[in-house]
Design a protein around this motif. Sequence first.
Motif, PDB file in Angstrom:
ATOM      1  N   SER A   6       0.827  -1.206   0.000  1.00  0.00           N
ATOM      2  CA  SER A   6       0.000   0.000   0.000  1.00  0.00           C
ATOM      3  C   SER A   6       0.861   1.256   0.000  1.00  0.00           C
ATOM      4  O   SER A   6       0.530   2.256   0.616  1.00  0.00           O
ATOM      5  N   TRP A   7       2.030   1.160  -0.680  1.00  0.00           N
ATOM      6  CA  TRP A   7       2.990   2.266  -0.791  1.00  0.00           C
ATOM      7  C   TRP A   7       3.622   2.595   0.558  1.00  0.00           C
ATOM      8  O   TRP A   7       3.938   3.746   0.843  1.00  0.00           O
ATOM      9  N   GLY A   8       3.767   1.557   1.399  1.00  0.00           N
ATOM     10  CA  GLY A   8       4.549   1.739   2.616  1.00  0.00           C
ATOM     11  C   GLY A   8       3.897   1.444   3.941  1.00  0.00           C
ATOM     12  O   GLY A   8       4.570   1.032   4.883  1.00  0.00           O
ATOM     13  N   PRO A   9       2.588   1.651   4.107  1.00  0.00           N
ATOM     14  CA  PRO A   9       1.997   1.484   5.436  1.00  0.00           C
ATOM     15  C   PRO A   9       2.031   0.072   6.004  1.00  0.00           C
ATOM     16  O   PRO A   9       2.073  -0.097   7.225  1.00  0.00           O
ATOM     17  N   MET A  10       2.006  -0.950   5.149  1.00  0.00           N
ATOM     18  CA  MET A  10       1.764  -2.300   5.636  1.00  0.00           C
ATOM     19  C   MET A  10       3.052  -2.972   6.108  1.00  0.00           C
ATOM     20  O   MET A  10       3.432  -4.052   5.689  1.00  0.00           O
ATOM     21  N   ILE A  11       3.722  -2.350   7.063  1.00  0.00           N
ATOM     22  CA  ILE A  11       4.996  -2.862   7.574  1.00  0.00           C
ATOM     23  C   ILE A  11       4.805  -4.164   8.357  1.00  0.00           C
ATOM     24  O   ILE A  11       5.728  -4.969   8.466  1.00  0.00           O
ATOM     25  N   LEU A  12       3.617  -4.393   8.865  1.00  0.00           N
ATOM     26  CA  LEU A  12       3.309  -5.651   9.567  1.00  0.00           C
ATOM     27  C   LEU A  12       2.796  -6.720   8.611  1.00  0.00           C
ATOM     28  O   LEU A  12       2.625  -7.875   9.012  1.00  0.00           O
ATOM     29  N   GLY A  13       2.543  -6.340   7.364  1.00  0.00           N
ATOM     30  CA  GLY A  13       1.848  -7.212   6.433  1.00  0.00           C
ATOM     31  C   GLY A  13       0.373  -6.845   6.394  1.00  0.00           C
ATOM     32  O   GLY A  13      -0.129  -6.077   7.217  1.00  0.00           O
TER      33      GLY A  13
ATOM     34  N   VAL B  34      -6.553  -5.813  12.803  1.00  0.00           N
ATOM     35  CA  VAL B  34      -7.942  -6.016  12.376  1.00  0.00           C
ATOM     36  C   VAL B  34      -8.866  -6.086  13.591  1.00  0.00           C
ATOM     37  O   VAL B  34      -9.964  -5.501  13.595  1.00  0.00           O
ATOM     38  N   ALA B  35      -8.444  -6.767  14.633  1.00  0.00           N
ATOM     39  CA  ALA B  35      -9.264  -6.853  15.850  1.00  0.00           C
ATOM     40  C   ALA B  35      -9.466  -5.478  16.470  1.00  0.00           C
ATOM     41  O   ALA B  35     -10.568  -5.149  16.944  1.00  0.00           O
ATOM     42  N   ALA B  36      -8.413  -4.654  16.477  1.00  0.00           N
ATOM     43  CA  ALA B  36      -8.533  -3.303  17.029  1.00  0.00           C
ATOM     44  C   ALA B  36      -9.499  -2.460  16.203  1.00  0.00           C
ATOM     45  O   ALA B  36     -10.291  -1.678  16.760  1.00  0.00           O
ATOM     46  N   ILE B  37      -9.467  -2.630  14.893  1.00  0.00           N
ATOM     47  CA  ILE B  37     -10.381  -1.896  14.019  1.00  0.00           C
ATOM     48  C   ILE B  37     -11.828  -2.312  14.284  1.00  0.00           C
ATOM     49  O   ILE B  37     -12.731  -1.472  14.407  1.00  0.00           O
ATOM     50  N   HIS B  38     -12.059  -3.622  14.393  1.00  0.00           N
ATOM     51  CA  HIS B  38     -13.413  -4.114  14.660  1.00  0.00           C
ATOM     52  C   HIS B  38     -13.936  -3.596  15.989  1.00  0.00           C
ATOM     53  O   HIS B  38     -15.091  -3.146  16.088  1.00  0.00           O
ATOM     54  N   ALA B  39     -13.092  -3.632  17.016  1.00  0.00           N
ATOM     55  CA  ALA B  39     -13.526  -3.179  18.347  1.00  0.00           C
ATOM     56  C   ALA B  39     -13.865  -1.694  18.326  1.00  0.00           C
ATOM     57  O   ALA B  39     -14.857  -1.259  18.940  1.00  0.00           O
TER      58      ALA B  39
ATOM     59  N   GLY C 228      -0.813   5.178  10.420  1.00  0.00           N
ATOM     60  CA  GLY C 228      -2.236   4.916  10.261  1.00  0.00           C
ATOM     61  C   GLY C 228      -2.583   3.443  10.266  1.00  0.00           C
ATOM     62  O   GLY C 228      -3.770   3.095  10.236  1.00  0.00           O
ATOM     63  N   GLY C 229      -1.587   2.578  10.286  1.00  0.00           N
ATOM     64  CA  GLY C 229      -1.871   1.151  10.300  1.00  0.00           C
ATOM     65  C   GLY C 229      -2.669   0.680   9.100  1.00  0.00           C
ATOM     66  O   GLY C 229      -3.381  -0.316   9.163  1.00  0.00           O
ATOM     67  N   GLY C 230      -2.561   1.401   7.973  1.00  0.00           N
ATOM     68  CA  GLY C 230      -3.312   1.050   6.773  1.00  0.00           C
ATOM     69  C   GLY C 230      -4.580   1.846   6.600  1.00  0.00           C
ATOM     70  O   GLY C 230      -5.283   1.687   5.600  1.00  0.00           O
ATOM     71  N   LEU C 231      -4.896   2.725   7.541  1.00  0.00           N
ATOM     72  CA  LEU C 231      -6.061   3.596   7.441  1.00  0.00           C
ATOM     73  C   LEU C 231      -5.607   5.041   7.236  1.00  0.00           C
ATOM     74  O   LEU C 231      -4.456   5.375   7.509  1.00  0.00           O
ATOM     75  N   PRO C 232      -6.529   5.914   6.788  1.00  0.00           N
ATOM     76  CA  PRO C 232      -6.132   7.304   6.505  1.00  0.00           C
ATOM     77  C   PRO C 232      -5.870   8.090   7.791  1.00  0.00           C
ATOM     78  O   PRO C 232      -6.794   8.592   8.435  1.00  0.00           O
ATOM     79  N   LEU C 233      -4.596   8.200   8.147  1.00  0.00           N
ATOM     80  CA  LEU C 233      -4.197   8.966   9.314  1.00  0.00           C
ATOM     81  C   LEU C 233      -2.763   9.436   9.114  1.00  0.00           C
ATOM     82  O   LEU C 233      -1.923   8.701   8.613  1.00  0.00           O
ATOM     83  N   ALA C 234      -2.501  10.683   9.481  1.00  0.00           N
ATOM     84  CA  ALA C 234      -1.166  11.255   9.405  1.00  0.00           C
ATOM     85  C   ALA C 234      -1.021  12.238  10.548  1.00  0.00           C
ATOM     86  O   ALA C 234      -1.956  12.422  11.345  1.00  0.00           O
TER      87      ALA C 234
ATOM     88  N   ASN D  48      -9.709  10.197  13.633  1.00  0.00           N
ATOM     89  CA  ASN D  48     -10.842   9.270  13.514  1.00  0.00           C
ATOM     90  C   ASN D  48     -10.639   8.047  14.404  1.00  0.00           C
ATOM     91  O   ASN D  48      -9.545   7.475  14.452  1.00  0.00           O
ATOM     92  N   PRO D  49     -11.664   7.611  15.141  1.00  0.00           N
ATOM     93  CA  PRO D  49     -11.475   6.537  16.124  1.00  0.00           C
ATOM     94  C   PRO D  49     -11.051   5.196  15.545  1.00  0.00           C
ATOM     95  O   PRO D  49     -10.313   4.443  16.204  1.00  0.00           O
ATOM     96  N   ILE D  50     -11.485   4.873  14.336  1.00  0.00           N
ATOM     97  CA  ILE D  50     -11.064   3.613  13.732  1.00  0.00           C
ATOM     98  C   ILE D  50      -9.590   3.703  13.325  1.00  0.00           C
ATOM     99  O   ILE D  50      -8.799   2.776  13.556  1.00  0.00           O
ATOM    100  N   ALA D  51      -9.205   4.847  12.754  1.00  0.00           N
ATOM    101  CA  ALA D  51      -7.819   5.028  12.340  1.00  0.00           C
ATOM    102  C   ALA D  51      -6.876   5.055  13.541  1.00  0.00           C
ATOM    103  O   ALA D  51      -5.788   4.470  13.501  1.00  0.00           O
ATOM    104  N   THR D  52      -7.274   5.718  14.612  1.00  0.00           N
ATOM    105  CA  THR D  52      -6.399   5.763  15.784  1.00  0.00           C
ATOM    106  C   THR D  52      -6.253   4.379  16.409  1.00  0.00           C
ATOM    107  O   THR D  52      -5.179   4.027  16.912  1.00  0.00           O
TER     108      THR D  52
END
Length: 438
Positions: free
Chosen positions: A65-72, A79-84, A275-281, A308-312
Amino acid sequence: MTDQHDSYAESRAAYAAACRLLPGGVNSPVRAFGGVDLGPVFIESAKGARVFDVDGREYIDYVGSWGPMILGHAHPEVVAAIHAAADKGTSFGAPTQAETALAERIVGAMASIEKVRLVSSGTEAVMSAVRLARAFTGREMIVKMAGCYHGHSDSFLVAAGSGVAEQGTASCPGVPRALAQLTVVAPYNDAAAVRAAFERHKNRIAAVLVEPVAANMGVVPPAAGYLETLRRLCDENGTLLIFDEVISGFRVAFGGAQERYGVRADLTCLGKIIGGGLPLAAFGGRAAIMEHLAPTGKVYQAGTLSGNPIATAAAIATLDLLARPGCYERLESLGAALESGLARAAARAGVPLTINRVGSILSGFFCDRPVRDFADVQATDIARFKRFFAEMLERGVYLAPSAYEAMFVSLAHTDADIGRTVEAAQASLKAVARAIRL
């Protein structure tokens, strides 16, 4: 889709449908694969170090994703944090404790940052940091480096003028000439050119803006002493030094390029990984500078979705995982293995290839000389890169579709992935060599 056969039929159809509704069929230009003379591959899903296209093809992914996915991709804890977080609401437009928790992590990792403001994109972070620098210094001009990309706001879509370190000219229609002339463009890794800019525009330069590790012209590391000289020149001239660490932040070290090279910026711009793959800077720096932002100061900056709470949630999960022991040692090891493997493959194929690497980001330039700035990059053999890209794609390795981009290694890549990539590169480089002889 030039030179792509029926195994890409679904991608071809998807692109045709997109072109009827989206300019160029994409929402960001490089995705159109124009830099490699092909049509784009449409991605359906991703997991770990793999992406899967709509035609059912599987690729080892070095775009990330042009760099964000350092964890894969789709890391289970992220994903669990995003769902919660989503279960509690997707947007509030109000303060949350998660914003403070993320700020604590950023300030703790970046020694130069005392206060931070969350935003939604790297472009927004850099645009806001430059506005803040102008207000803090009472000056209007900025210095940027040729080949360094800082987002698509007007001040940064500027090309070099007629001479070294001259006022810039707009490189994009719609950018006002008057605004472009407030930007001075100097070659990357040329501290003398920056010194000349200070002499020519004495007491007018608000900020020097630079990628401490250039990664938008391919990877170009800073020359020895370059960042230190920029720091000294800024101090001598009452100018702020802004590091654009949208790519290098939390990538080349947990504390970014500033940790790796030991040079602190006045303001730092972050994005992608945080951003962990979400729009955050974010952008941050010394409290004395940051306090000029509204509501405590007069420099206005705002954003409905900032923090944004999902991005954070994704950001906190990502940074906590990266803070675990051994992550960056592993990334360094994987990056070094890929670099050495590509170098061996090129030597065996008899194809000149210069590899620049900093940690887990690297680029291969088709040339037989060092690559230290954008002029060097532009002099490389782009035709060979295009052939190499197409050959690697056919062998299941997904690279950035541009000679001016980086390869990103993630913690999800395995030693076997690196081995498979090197094997694919050896076969692809042999095909490039055959094409050269023809």
